[in-house]
Design a protein around this motif. Structure first.
Motif, mmCIF file in Angstrom:
data_model
loop_
_atom_site.group_PDB
_atom_site.id
_atom_site.type_symbol
_atom_site.label_atom_id
_atom_site.label_comp_id
_atom_site.label_asym_id
_atom_site.label_seq_id
_atom_site.Cartn_x
_atom_site.Cartn_y
_atom_site.Cartn_z
ATOM 1 N N ALA A 43 -5.156 9.094 -3.300
ATOM 2 C CA ALA A 43 -5.412 7.811 -2.858
ATOM 3 C C ALA A 43 -6.480 6.979 -3.416
ATOM 4 O O ALA A 43 -6.649 5.715 -4.387
ATOM 5 C CB ALA A 43 -6.374 8.370 -1.725
ATOM 6 N N ARG A 44 -7.280 7.760 -5.287
ATOM 7 C CA ARG A 44 -7.946 6.601 -5.259
ATOM 8 C C ARG A 44 -6.956 6.532 -6.919
ATOM 9 O O ARG A 44 -7.478 5.794 -7.155
ATOM 10 C CB ARG A 44 -9.066 7.671 -6.228
ATOM 11 N N THR B 207 -7.719 3.573 -0.198
ATOM 12 C CA THR B 207 -8.623 4.568 0.881
ATOM 13 C C THR B 207 -8.034 5.942 1.567
ATOM 14 O O THR B 207 -7.071 6.220 1.588
ATOM 15 C CB THR B 207 -9.683 4.152 1.817
ATOM 16 N N ARG B 208 -8.762 7.064 1.800
ATOM 17 C CA ARG B 208 -7.614 8.473 2.342
ATOM 18 C C ARG B 208 -8.038 7.496 4.282
ATOM 19 O O ARG B 208 -6.386 8.309 4.360
ATOM 20 C CB ARG B 208 -8.966 9.096 2.530
ATOM 21 N N GLU C 287 -6.774 12.759 -2.597
ATOM 22 C CA GLU C 287 -7.423 12.194 -3.045
ATOM 23 C C GLU C 287 -7.544 11.166 -3.990
ATOM 24 O O GLU C 287 -7.500 10.261 -4.542
ATOM 25 C CB GLU C 287 -9.399 12.949 -2.622
ATOM 26 N N THR D 72 1.285 -1.527 -0.244
ATOM 27 C CA THR D 72 0.514 -0.622 0.409
ATOM 28 C C THR D 72 0.624 1.193 -0.359
ATOM 29 O O THR D 72 0.500 2.282 -0.579
ATOM 30 C CB THR D 72 -0.815 0.573 1.597
ATOM 31 N N ARG E 167 -5.353 3.075 -4.978
ATOM 32 C CA ARG E 167 -6.324 2.622 -5.801
ATOM 33 C C ARG E 167 -6.825 1.916 -3.535
ATOM 34 O O ARG E 167 -6.890 1.348 -3.316
ATOM 35 C CB ARG E 167 -6.607 1.341 -6.054
#
Length: 211
Positions: free
Chosen positions: A45-46, A51-52, A42, A19, A49
Motif C-alpha cells: 500500500a505504501r 491506504t490499507r 502495508e 488504484t 501510495r
C-alpha cells in the motif's frame, strides 16, 4: 475512447481502476525484488501510495492481489505471443508463438512470479485456469486448427499444449544458469518444435493463433 453505446467511466470508477492497477504494479515490483513471503500489505500500500483501506477495498488479502498480478502477467504474455504469431507467415505461426513464449518465460519477473511462485501460492489448479485463459489457450486453439469442433482433437491439443508449455517453462529455468544460454536456447527451441511436429498433424501445424 469508450466503445459506441458504452457510457464513459465516472471519475470515481477511473480512480478505482487506477488504484487497483497501482496496487498490482507495486506488488509486482516488490514481489520480484524481495519475494512474495517477505512483502506485507502495508509495504504494498505504501509503495502504491494508497491506504490499507484502499487495499482492502480491492483485495481481500495478499493472495488475491497476487492472483490478479499473475493474471495480468499472463495477459501481457499472451498479447506478446499473439503479436509474434500474427506477424509470422501462416505456416510458421505456431513456431513464432512458441519462440516468443520462451522469451517471455526468460524474463526474470515472469519466471520468478508466474513459473516459480504462483503454483505454491495459488495452487496448481488455479494456475492452470489462468494459463488456459491466456497463453495456453492460444496454443490449444492453434494446435486444434480447423478441427476445433472435434472433441477428440481438442483433447489431444490440450494435452500437447500442456506438454509443450511445460517444456518451454523448464527450458527458461535451465537457461538462467546455463554456461552457454544462446546454444541451450537454440537446442531447446529445436526440441520443442520437433515435439510440435510429433504431436500435431500437418494440417494443425499450419493453423493460426487465436484471432
Amino acid at each position: 475512447m469508450p466503445s459506441a453505446g458504452v457510457p464513459p467511466k465516472s471519475r470515481r470508477e477511473e480512480y478505482a481502476d487506477a488504484t487497483r492497477q497501482a496496487l498490482i504494479s507495486a506488488a509486482g515490483e516488490l514481489f520480484a525484488s524481495q519475494g512474495y513471503q517477505q512483502v506485507g500489505i502495508e509495504a504494498i500500500a505504501r509503495s502504491a501510495r494508497v491506504t490499507r483501506g484502499a487495499f482492502y477495498h480491492h483485495f481481500a488479502d495478499k493472495a488475491e492481489l497476487f492472483d490478479a498480478l499473475v493474471g495480468a502477467l499472463q495477459e501481457q504474455a499472451a498479447a506478446k505471443v499473439q503479436a509474434a504469431a500474427r506477424a509470422a507467415p501462416k505456416a510458421k505461426r505456431i513456431s513464432a508463438g512458441i519462440r516468443e513464449f520462451l522469451e517471455v518465460c526468460c524474463e526474470p519477473a515472469y519466471r520468478q512470479l508466474v513459473i516459480e511462485t504462483a503454483p505454491a501460492v495459488l495452487g496448481t489448479a488455479r494456475c492452470r485456469e489462468i494459463e488456459e485463459a491466456h497463453v495456453y489457450g492460444l496454443l490449444i486453439d492453434a494446435l486444434v486448427g480447423p478441427a476445433g469442433h472435434n472433441e477428440k482433437a481438442r483433447a489431444n491439443a490440450y494435452l500437447a499444449a500442456r506438454m509443450i508449455g511445460s517444456m518451454v517453462c523448464e527450458a527458461a529455468q535451465l537457461l538462467d544458469n546455463a554456461d552457454d544460454p544462446v546454444a541451450l536456447k537454440a537446442e531447446a527451441l529445436k526440441l520443442v518444435e520437433s515435439m510440435v511436429g510429433t504431436l500435431t498433424p500437418d494440417k494443425s501445424r499450419s493453423g493460426s493463433a487465436r484471432k
